[in-house]
Motif scaffolding. Sequence first.
Motif, PDB file in Angstrom:
ATOM      1  N   ALA A  46       0.815  -1.224   0.000  1.00  0.00           N
ATOM      2  CA  ALA A  46       0.000   0.000   0.000  1.00  0.00           C
ATOM      3  C   ALA A  46       0.845   1.269   0.000  1.00  0.00           C
ATOM      4  O   ALA A  46       1.970   1.284   0.504  1.00  0.00           O
ATOM      5  CB  ALA A  46      -0.901   0.010   1.239  1.00  0.00           C
ATOM      6  N   PHE A  47       0.250   2.341  -0.529  1.00  0.00           N
ATOM      7  CA  PHE A  47       0.753   3.699  -0.296  1.00  0.00           C
ATOM      8  C   PHE A  47       0.102   4.117   1.017  1.00  0.00           C
ATOM      9  O   PHE A  47      -1.061   4.538   1.045  1.00  0.00           O
ATOM     10  CB  PHE A  47       0.346   4.629  -1.447  1.00  0.00           C
ATOM     11  CG  PHE A  47       1.160   4.432  -2.697  1.00  0.00           C
ATOM     12  CD1 PHE A  47       2.367   5.103  -2.872  1.00  0.00           C
ATOM     13  CD2 PHE A  47       0.724   3.569  -3.689  1.00  0.00           C
ATOM     14  CE1 PHE A  47       3.118   4.913  -4.023  1.00  0.00           C
ATOM     15  CE2 PHE A  47       1.477   3.379  -4.842  1.00  0.00           C
ATOM     16  CZ  PHE A  47       2.668   4.051  -5.009  1.00  0.00           C
ATOM     17  N   HIS A  48       0.832   3.938   2.128  1.00  0.00           N
ATOM     18  CA  HIS A  48       0.229   4.054   3.462  1.00  0.00           C
ATOM     19  C   HIS A  48       0.230   5.469   4.034  1.00  0.00           C
ATOM     20  O   HIS A  48      -0.503   5.758   4.971  1.00  0.00           O
ATOM     21  CB  HIS A  48       0.923   3.104   4.444  1.00  0.00           C
ATOM     22  CG  HIS A  48       2.360   3.444   4.691  1.00  0.00           C
ATOM     23  ND1 HIS A  48       3.371   2.941   3.899  1.00  0.00           N
ATOM     24  CD2 HIS A  48       2.951   4.230   5.617  1.00  0.00           C
ATOM     25  CE1 HIS A  48       4.530   3.411   4.339  1.00  0.00           C
ATOM     26  NE2 HIS A  48       4.302   4.198   5.380  1.00  0.00           N
ATOM     27  N   GLY A  53       0.530  17.751  -1.530  1.00  0.00           N
ATOM     28  CA  GLY A  53       1.541  18.786  -1.700  1.00  0.00           C
ATOM     29  C   GLY A  53       2.914  18.389  -1.203  1.00  0.00           C
ATOM     30  O   GLY A  53       3.849  19.179  -1.274  1.00  0.00           O
ATOM     31  N   PHE A  54       3.058  17.154  -0.693  1.00  0.00           N
ATOM     32  CA  PHE A  54       4.343  16.729  -0.139  1.00  0.00           C
ATOM     33  C   PHE A  54       4.822  15.445  -0.796  1.00  0.00           C
ATOM     34  O   PHE A  54       5.669  15.471  -1.682  1.00  0.00           O
ATOM     35  CB  PHE A  54       4.240  16.603   1.384  1.00  0.00           C
ATOM     36  CG  PHE A  54       5.507  16.166   2.083  1.00  0.00           C
ATOM     37  CD1 PHE A  54       6.766  16.504   1.610  1.00  0.00           C
ATOM     38  CD2 PHE A  54       5.425  15.421   3.258  1.00  0.00           C
ATOM     39  CE1 PHE A  54       7.924  16.099   2.265  1.00  0.00           C
ATOM     40  CE2 PHE A  54       6.576  15.020   3.929  1.00  0.00           C
ATOM     41  CZ  PHE A  54       7.831  15.358   3.425  1.00  0.00           C
ATOM     42  N   MET A  55       4.260  14.286  -0.396  1.00  0.00           N
ATOM     43  CA  MET A  55       4.775  13.031  -0.934  1.00  0.00           C
ATOM     44  C   MET A  55       3.811  11.878  -0.703  1.00  0.00           C
ATOM     45  O   MET A  55       2.904  11.954   0.117  1.00  0.00           O
ATOM     46  CB  MET A  55       6.145  12.719  -0.345  1.00  0.00           C
ATOM     47  CG  MET A  55       6.217  12.619   1.161  1.00  0.00           C
ATOM     48  SD  MET A  55       5.983  10.951   1.738  1.00  0.00           S
ATOM     49  CE  MET A  55       5.105  11.231   3.254  1.00  0.00           C
ATOM     50  N   ALA A  56       4.088  10.776  -1.455  1.00  0.00           N
ATOM     51  CA  ALA A  56       3.369   9.508  -1.303  1.00  0.00           C
ATOM     52  C   ALA A  56       4.390   8.469  -0.864  1.00  0.00           C
ATOM     53  O   ALA A  56       5.404   8.262  -1.540  1.00  0.00           O
ATOM     54  CB  ALA A  56       2.734   9.085  -2.626  1.00  0.00           C
ATOM     55  N   GLN A  57       4.145   7.818   0.281  1.00  0.00           N
ATOM     56  CA  GLN A  57       5.083   6.852   0.845  1.00  0.00           C
ATOM     57  C   GLN A  57       4.516   5.441   0.744  1.00  0.00           C
ATOM     58  O   GLN A  57       3.323   5.216   0.947  1.00  0.00           O
ATOM     59  CB  GLN A  57       5.378   7.208   2.303  1.00  0.00           C
ATOM     60  CG  GLN A  57       6.467   6.352   2.936  1.00  0.00           C
ATOM     61  CD  GLN A  57       6.898   6.909   4.284  1.00  0.00           C
ATOM     62  OE1 GLN A  57       6.885   8.116   4.490  1.00  0.00           O
ATOM     63  NE2 GLN A  57       7.269   6.033   5.185  1.00  0.00           N
ATOM     64  N   THR A  58       5.399   4.488   0.440  1.00  0.00           N
ATOM     65  CA  THR A  58       5.027   3.086   0.292  1.00  0.00           C
ATOM     66  C   THR A  58       6.208   2.214   0.740  1.00  0.00           C
ATOM     67  O   THR A  58       7.213   2.719   1.206  1.00  0.00           O
ATOM     68  CB  THR A  58       4.629   2.786  -1.180  1.00  0.00           C
ATOM     69  OG1 THR A  58       4.163   1.436  -1.265  1.00  0.00           O
ATOM     70  CG2 THR A  58       5.781   2.996  -2.144  1.00  0.00           C
ATOM     71  N   THR A  87      11.000  13.184  -7.470  1.00  0.00           N
ATOM     72  CA  THR A  87      12.141  12.558  -6.803  1.00  0.00           C
ATOM     73  C   THR A  87      11.671  11.340  -6.007  1.00  0.00           C
ATOM     74  O   THR A  87      10.638  11.387  -5.351  1.00  0.00           O
ATOM     75  CB  THR A  87      12.830  13.558  -5.846  1.00  0.00           C
ATOM     76  OG1 THR A  87      13.348  14.640  -6.611  1.00  0.00           O
ATOM     77  CG2 THR A  87      13.961  12.907  -5.054  1.00  0.00           C
ATOM     78  N   VAL A  88      12.464  10.245  -6.090  1.00  0.00           N
ATOM     79  CA  VAL A  88      12.182   9.037  -5.311  1.00  0.00           C
ATOM     80  C   VAL A  88      13.309   8.897  -4.287  1.00  0.00           C
ATOM     81  O   VAL A  88      14.487   8.881  -4.642  1.00  0.00           O
ATOM     82  CB  VAL A  88      12.111   7.789  -6.218  1.00  0.00           C
ATOM     83  CG1 VAL A  88      11.676   6.576  -5.408  1.00  0.00           C
ATOM     84  CG2 VAL A  88      11.151   8.021  -7.384  1.00  0.00           C
ATOM     85  N   SER A  89      12.936   8.810  -3.019  1.00  0.00           N
ATOM     86  CA  SER A  89      13.906   8.843  -1.932  1.00  0.00           C
ATOM     87  C   SER A  89      13.491   7.843  -0.851  1.00  0.00           C
ATOM     88  O   SER A  89      12.320   7.502  -0.729  1.00  0.00           O
ATOM     89  CB  SER A  89      13.938  10.273  -1.374  1.00  0.00           C
ATOM     90  OG  SER A  89      14.992  10.485  -0.472  1.00  0.00           O
ATOM     91  N   MET A  90      14.474   7.385  -0.078  1.00  0.00           N
ATOM     92  CA  MET A  90      14.199   6.415   0.976  1.00  0.00           C
ATOM     93  C   MET A  90      13.612   7.079   2.208  1.00  0.00           C
ATOM     94  O   MET A  90      14.086   8.118   2.652  1.00  0.00           O
ATOM     95  CB  MET A  90      15.486   5.701   1.413  1.00  0.00           C
ATOM     96  CG  MET A  90      15.980   4.645   0.462  1.00  0.00           C
ATOM     97  SD  MET A  90      14.750   3.461  -0.101  1.00  0.00           S
ATOM     98  CE  MET A  90      15.038   2.111   1.044  1.00  0.00           C
ATOM     99  N   PHE A 103       9.913   3.837   0.796  1.00  0.00           N
ATOM    100  CA  PHE A 103      10.379   4.981   0.028  1.00  0.00           C
ATOM    101  C   PHE A 103       9.212   5.915  -0.255  1.00  0.00           C
ATOM    102  O   PHE A 103       8.062   5.569  -0.022  1.00  0.00           O
ATOM    103  CB  PHE A 103      11.067   4.545  -1.273  1.00  0.00           C
ATOM    104  CG  PHE A 103      10.188   3.826  -2.256  1.00  0.00           C
ATOM    105  CD1 PHE A 103       9.481   4.517  -3.242  1.00  0.00           C
ATOM    106  CD2 PHE A 103      10.082   2.439  -2.229  1.00  0.00           C
ATOM    107  CE1 PHE A 103       8.685   3.849  -4.157  1.00  0.00           C
ATOM    108  CE2 PHE A 103       9.280   1.763  -3.145  1.00  0.00           C
ATOM    109  CZ  PHE A 103       8.580   2.473  -4.116  1.00  0.00           C
ATOM    110  N   PHE A 104       9.546   7.107  -0.736  1.00  0.00           N
ATOM    111  CA  PHE A 104       8.500   8.080  -1.051  1.00  0.00           C
ATOM    112  C   PHE A 104       8.812   8.770  -2.363  1.00  0.00           C
ATOM    113  O   PHE A 104       9.955   8.835  -2.800  1.00  0.00           O
ATOM    114  CB  PHE A 104       8.320   9.085   0.096  1.00  0.00           C
ATOM    115  CG  PHE A 104       9.533   9.906   0.441  1.00  0.00           C
ATOM    116  CD1 PHE A 104       9.782  11.124  -0.172  1.00  0.00           C
ATOM    117  CD2 PHE A 104      10.438   9.448   1.404  1.00  0.00           C
ATOM    118  CE1 PHE A 104      10.903  11.880   0.162  1.00  0.00           C
ATOM    119  CE2 PHE A 104      11.560  10.198   1.752  1.00  0.00           C
ATOM    120  CZ  PHE A 104      11.792  11.416   1.113  1.00  0.00           C
TER     121      PHE A 104
END
Length: 151
Positions: A46-48, A53-58, A87-90, A103-104
């Motif tokens: 899931a994208f939990h 306006g910030f990020m999607a984390q999974t 940007t994809v970041s841990m 990551f997000f």
Amino acid sequence: MAEAGNTLTLETTKGPVVIELRPDLAPNHVAHIKKLVDEHFYDGVAFHRVIDGFMAQTGCPHGTGTGGSKYPNLKAEFNAEPHVRGTVSMARAQSPDSANSQFFICFDDARFLDKQYTVWGKVVSGMENIDTIKRGEPVRDPDRIVSAKLS
């Protein structure tokens, strides 16, 4: 164009998202992500945590933000790549060396994260699908990664 093996396609419940992996920035993180993808770790995850306006984390196997893979945490590979849209970041806990599988993906500029989180990729197509992921902390009935594949 990313070299062979450095393109990650996330098939999500909102549509495909293509990420160019950046081993030049974070070689250990990219190798770790590839290993998890090969083991189908991200399939169904899931994208939990999704903040407008910030990020999607999974990347949490429990869908709560509390879990990781069976492998040890990674040593930080902070780099000068900016946290901007796509940007994809841990994700990590308080310790810099606590990134594991989560990551997000940034919706917008988040430059306050620069050099504090390990950037390892960039969305090269499908950002419009990330934009439509259901928001929440936690997300009720969240969107998911259906499958993750390298090419």
